[in-house]
Design an enzyme around this catalytic site. Sequence first.
Site, PDB file in Angstrom:
ATOM      1  N   GLU A 102       0.834  -1.187   0.000  1.00 25.87           N
ATOM      2  CA  GLU A 102       0.000   0.000   0.000  1.00 25.87           C
ATOM      3  C   GLU A 102       0.878   1.250   0.000  1.00 25.87           C
ATOM      4  OE1 GLU A 102      -4.078  -1.610   2.060  1.00 25.87           O
ATOM      5  OE2 GLU A 102      -2.583  -0.720   3.377  1.00 25.87           O
ATOM      6  N   CYS A 127       3.880   8.387   0.673  1.00 31.18           N
ATOM      7  CA  CYS A 127       4.427   7.477   1.677  1.00 31.18           C
ATOM      8  C   CYS A 127       4.601   6.113   1.023  1.00 31.18           C
ATOM      9  CB  CYS A 127       3.482   7.396   2.870  1.00 31.18           C
ATOM     10  SG  CYS A 127       3.971   6.192   4.109  1.00 31.18           S
ATOM     11  N   CYS A 134       6.239  -6.731   7.653  1.00 28.92           N
ATOM     12  CA  CYS A 134       7.333  -6.231   8.477  1.00 28.92           C
ATOM     13  C   CYS A 134       7.588  -7.219   9.610  1.00 28.92           C
ATOM     14  CB  CYS A 134       6.975  -4.854   9.038  1.00 28.92           C
ATOM     15  SG  CYS A 134       8.306  -4.028   9.933  1.00 28.92           S
ATOM     16  N   CYS A 138       6.165  -4.019  16.348  1.00 26.51           N
ATOM     17  CA  CYS A 138       5.575  -2.945  17.147  1.00 26.51           C
ATOM     18  C   CYS A 138       4.136  -3.299  17.509  1.00 26.51           C
ATOM     19  CB  CYS A 138       5.628  -1.625  16.397  1.00 26.51           C
ATOM     20  SG  CYS A 138       7.314  -1.110  16.004  1.00 26.51           S
ATOM     21  N   CYS A 141       0.748  -1.520  15.700  1.00 24.52           N
ATOM     22  CA  CYS A 141       0.678  -1.326  14.263  1.00 24.52           C
ATOM     23  C   CYS A 141       0.203  -2.567  13.523  1.00 24.52           C
ATOM     24  CB  CYS A 141       2.058  -0.899  13.763  1.00 24.52           C
ATOM     25  SG  CYS A 141       2.093  -0.570  12.023  1.00 24.52           S
ATOM     26  N   CYS A 368      -1.467   6.616  10.677  1.00 28.84           N
ATOM     27  CA  CYS A 368      -0.345   5.961  11.334  1.00 28.84           C
ATOM     28  C   CYS A 368      -0.746   4.628  11.955  1.00 28.84           C
ATOM     29  CB  CYS A 368       0.201   6.895  12.406  1.00 28.84           C
ATOM     30  SG  CYS A 368       1.532   6.179  13.339  1.00 28.84           S
TER      31      CYS A 368
END
Length: 443
Positions: A102, A127, A134, A138, A141, A368
């Site tokens: 994305e 972005c 990933c 975290c 997220c 975010c």
Amino acid sequence: MPRDRRPLVPSVLDGIALGQALDDAGLKRLHMKTVWHEVIQRGRGVAEIAADSRVNMPQKLRKLLVDYFCDGNTEVTEWLPNSAAGTGGKLEVRLHDGLRVETVIIEHQDDRAAGARGRARRRSTVCVSSQVGCKMGCTFCSTGTMGLLAHLTAGEIAEQVAHAKRYCSADAPLRNVVFMGMGEPLDNYDNVLAALRTMNDQAAFRLAYKNITMSTVGVVGRIDQLAEDCPDVNLALSLHAPTQELRLKIVPSGGAFPIDDIVGAIDRYAAKTGRKVMLEYILIDGVNASQGVAHELGRLCEGRRVTVNIIPYNPTDIGEEHGFRTPSDETAVAFQHTVIQYLDADGKKIYVTLRRSSANGRSVEGACGQLVLKELQRRRNKPKANGDCAKEALPDIEDLGAGGNDANGGAAVKRKRRRRRPSPNPNPHPNPKPDPKSNPNPD
């Protein structure tokens, strides 16, 4: 480990593949500029370039392009415009092997670049993603629920910028790039570095390094290397906590790099480049938002060449599993005001922004922490026979909103019905002339 997935026929925008091909053929790398000028600035395809005798390039290069390179390895499969027209949106980009990432476009007023009549000009920031998924873990997220599936090639990263140019509004040209999409960019360093150089090249995208920001969870060795390779690029550190103990609760992968080592790396980066480092701080109510933590963050920043960007937590499924909550506006403002009281390396109050991801960004889940491919996430989280879910850890995505220092962000709006907009060409050139019927906002 993600599999080796370099395409059999690489994109002409892949600086690594094109440079190596020129070397192997005994041709000078300066020919890359000629190729990129034709592709990006003139919007031409490989076959057209090779057939045009007016283009100054050796015959050997013409044959090389036609035989070994393609116009592009990616295509836009979906465009989700923000709820408010003219504010950007989110692209779903299909890679050469069917995987998807994305890419977010943020359109905003640029008060620093006033026009002849003193009016603020509109700009776009894209972005980009550097990995599919990933592995950084975290806990706020969504991207990491996919796991780390693949590193993007240099061409696949650069093509996201080419696609974004087509979807920016005519009055908001693309000016900035932030590596704050899916993935940890410094974990895919060679491809990211090659894409950076393509973005900056005056024959290609002509983006100044000072308008490109690299976000990292804190890969210490690569921070030092980036200072050597691209000292004019802005660095953003996903800090999220001022102490190692608290940071491990938010960034489990932080155990590999103690916070003292990371702070040492950003000190070296600032000294080497002369640029301040932005500390990204997701503010989570009841976790890292107290006044005591604010003072600890202020002391950590004191005397350093840093700025702080506070981002109130955006709700995600994985965050809810950890009991995370968005702080009140009062809590966020109080936290900001406490950190501001400390002094930076110049003896001035630390520059602290409080950035509320916009309702527009949240309307397409582009704010975010919210980037995730829902279909793939559901597949990976499908319950097993025993009822357990095969979930992987969550990683880090940075602030994508276009808001300023005001803590009073707009209320969330209803998400618009998803609209599919496939690329006009099933195998498009990375930067073709847009089709007005399929793209209401051509560049």
